[in-house]
Design a protein around this motif. Structure first.
Motif, mmCIF file in Angstrom:
data_model
loop_
_atom_site.group_PDB
_atom_site.id
_atom_site.type_symbol
_atom_site.label_atom_id
_atom_site.label_comp_id
_atom_site.label_asym_id
_atom_site.label_seq_id
_atom_site.Cartn_x
_atom_site.Cartn_y
_atom_site.Cartn_z
ATOM 1 N N ASN A 167 0.868 -1.250 0.005
ATOM 2 C CA ASN A 167 0.092 0.195 -0.223
ATOM 3 C C ASN A 167 0.862 1.303 -0.002
ATOM 4 N N ILE A 168 2.106 1.297 0.192
ATOM 5 C CA ILE A 168 2.901 2.320 0.447
ATOM 6 C C ILE A 168 3.062 3.227 -1.059
ATOM 7 N N SER A 172 1.653 7.177 -1.246
ATOM 8 C CA SER A 172 2.677 8.201 -1.531
ATOM 9 C C SER A 172 2.008 9.012 -2.747
ATOM 10 N N SER A 173 1.531 8.248 -3.534
ATOM 11 C CA SER A 173 1.036 8.906 -4.661
ATOM 12 C C SER A 173 -0.388 9.870 -4.390
ATOM 13 N N ALA A 174 -1.111 9.336 -3.469
ATOM 14 C CA ALA A 174 -2.246 9.842 -3.080
ATOM 15 C C ALA A 174 -2.072 11.158 -2.280
ATOM 16 N N MET A 175 -1.144 10.878 -1.447
ATOM 17 C CA MET A 175 -0.461 12.131 -0.458
ATOM 18 C C MET A 175 -0.053 13.247 -1.258
ATOM 19 N N THR A 176 0.646 12.818 -2.313
ATOM 20 C CA THR A 176 1.250 13.989 -3.151
ATOM 21 C C THR A 176 0.136 14.707 -3.903
ATOM 22 N N ASP A 208 -4.045 -0.180 9.049
ATOM 23 C CA ASP A 208 -3.231 -1.157 8.519
ATOM 24 C C ASP A 208 -2.182 -1.397 9.520
ATOM 25 N N ILE A 209 -1.634 -0.501 10.262
ATOM 26 C CA ILE A 209 -0.841 -0.832 11.516
ATOM 27 C C ILE A 209 -1.425 -1.695 12.704
ATOM 28 N N GLN A 210 -2.745 -1.318 12.597
ATOM 29 C CA GLN A 210 -3.557 -1.848 13.794
ATOM 30 C C GLN A 210 -3.897 -3.474 13.305
ATOM 31 N N ALA A 211 -4.071 -3.540 12.219
ATOM 32 C CA ALA A 211 -4.435 -4.934 11.418
ATOM 33 C C ALA A 211 -3.141 -5.813 11.652
ATOM 34 N N GLU A 212 -1.928 -5.130 11.261
ATOM 35 C CA GLU A 212 -0.696 -5.837 11.228
ATOM 36 C C GLU A 212 -0.090 -6.119 12.598
ATOM 37 N N LEU A 213 -0.376 -5.491 13.580
ATOM 38 C CA LEU A 213 -0.034 -5.744 15.045
ATOM 39 C C LEU A 213 -0.871 -6.869 15.390
ATOM 40 N N ALA A 214 -2.243 -6.948 15.111
ATOM 41 C CA ALA A 214 -3.016 -7.893 15.605
ATOM 42 C C ALA A 214 -2.736 -9.237 14.868
ATOM 43 N N ALA A 215 -2.403 -9.362 13.646
ATOM 44 C CA ALA A 215 -1.735 -10.402 12.772
ATOM 45 C C ALA A 215 -0.573 -11.015 13.818
#
Length: 260
Positions: A167-168, A172-176, A208-215
């Motif tokens: 997703n990175i 990055s494109s959306a943020m720009t 995403d971070i929350q889901a990764e921590l849960a996994a």
């Protein structure tokens, strides 16, 4: 609207100039008439004529002030329209698609799902029901299940990590695009909408971070539970071994000899 007002203003000024020219010609004609026909006793009231010209000038000034006021109001409406203009860029569909993909991966959790009921049921079956009264085959079957749960948990965590890393580039494109849209916004509403979409992007990244921590936590917990169950399993296997009859020595014949 602004162009129409300026056209009206120019038209009025042209009419005023024409009126002044006509008045000047009229004054000149009257003076000439008075000079040429003095013997006929023609009378010209100069003060009244001047008063009429002054009144016309004041009326033209009032019209000019009204045109200026209308022009200012039109500019104010234009500025309000700019402040109410919508942002032409929207990243909502992309964010929703990314969240859906992450949610789908969580729903594909192997063996033990992210559900309190599933955890209670399967944890009881494979991790806390070990006893010395179980057969060796049952103990082996449960150990195999616990191993599969641990392997599946680590695989699920790796898949989710790959999704988050994938997703990175899109983030990055959306943020720009959103930062550029905010900096080039024509009004307050566009700037606010760009800011809201940036906040939505950050919220999705946090999910995403929350889901990764849960996994990762799930994989670690499954392995720790497996280690604890292995200790209980070892104790049960020892109990099985200790229940066998004691060793009884006997005579052993080797190489077909009956002697030593």
């Amino acid at each position: 609207m602004m162009e129409k007002l300026f056209h009206i203003r120019a038209k009025l000024f042209r009419r005023a100039n024409l009126l002044a020219s006509v008045m000047a010609l009229a004054v000149g004609a009257c003076v000439s008439s008075v000079q040429s026909a003095h013997a006929q006793w023609a009378v010209y009231d100069g003060a009244a004529h001047v008063q009429t010209v002054l009144i016309a000038a004041r009326e033209l000034q009032q019209i000019d002030n009204q045109i200026t006021s209308l022009a200012n109001q039109a500019q104010m409406l234009v500025n309000q329209a700019k402040n109410l203009a919508l942002l032409p860029l929207s990243t909502l569909s992309t964010l929703q698609s990314t969240i859906s993909q992450t949610t789908a991966l969580l729903a594909q959790a192997q063996n033990i799902a992210y559900s309190v009921q599933s955890v209670e049921q399967k944890y009881q079956q494979a991790y806390t029901s070990i006893s010395s009264g179980m057969s060796d085959s049952s103990l082996f079957s449960q150990a195999q299940t616990r191993w599969q749960n641990s392997v599946g948990g680590f695989e699920d965590a790796l898949k989710l990590q790959a999704r988050v890393v994938g997703n990175i580039p899109s983030d990055s494109s959306a943020m720009t695009q959103l930062v550029s849209a905010s900096q080039t916004s024509t009004g307050a509403l566009q700037a606010a909408q760009a800011g809201n979409q940036l906040l939505a992007l950050q919220s999705r990244q946090l999910s995403d971070i929350q889901a990764e921590l849960a996994a990762n936590g799930r994989a670690t917990a499954l392995q720790q539970a497996r280690d604890a169950a292995t200790e209980a399993e070892s104790e049960a296997q020892y109990q099985h071994f200790s229940q066998h009859d004691a060793y009884v020595p006997g005579t052993v014949s080797m190489f077909g000899s009956s002697g030593n």
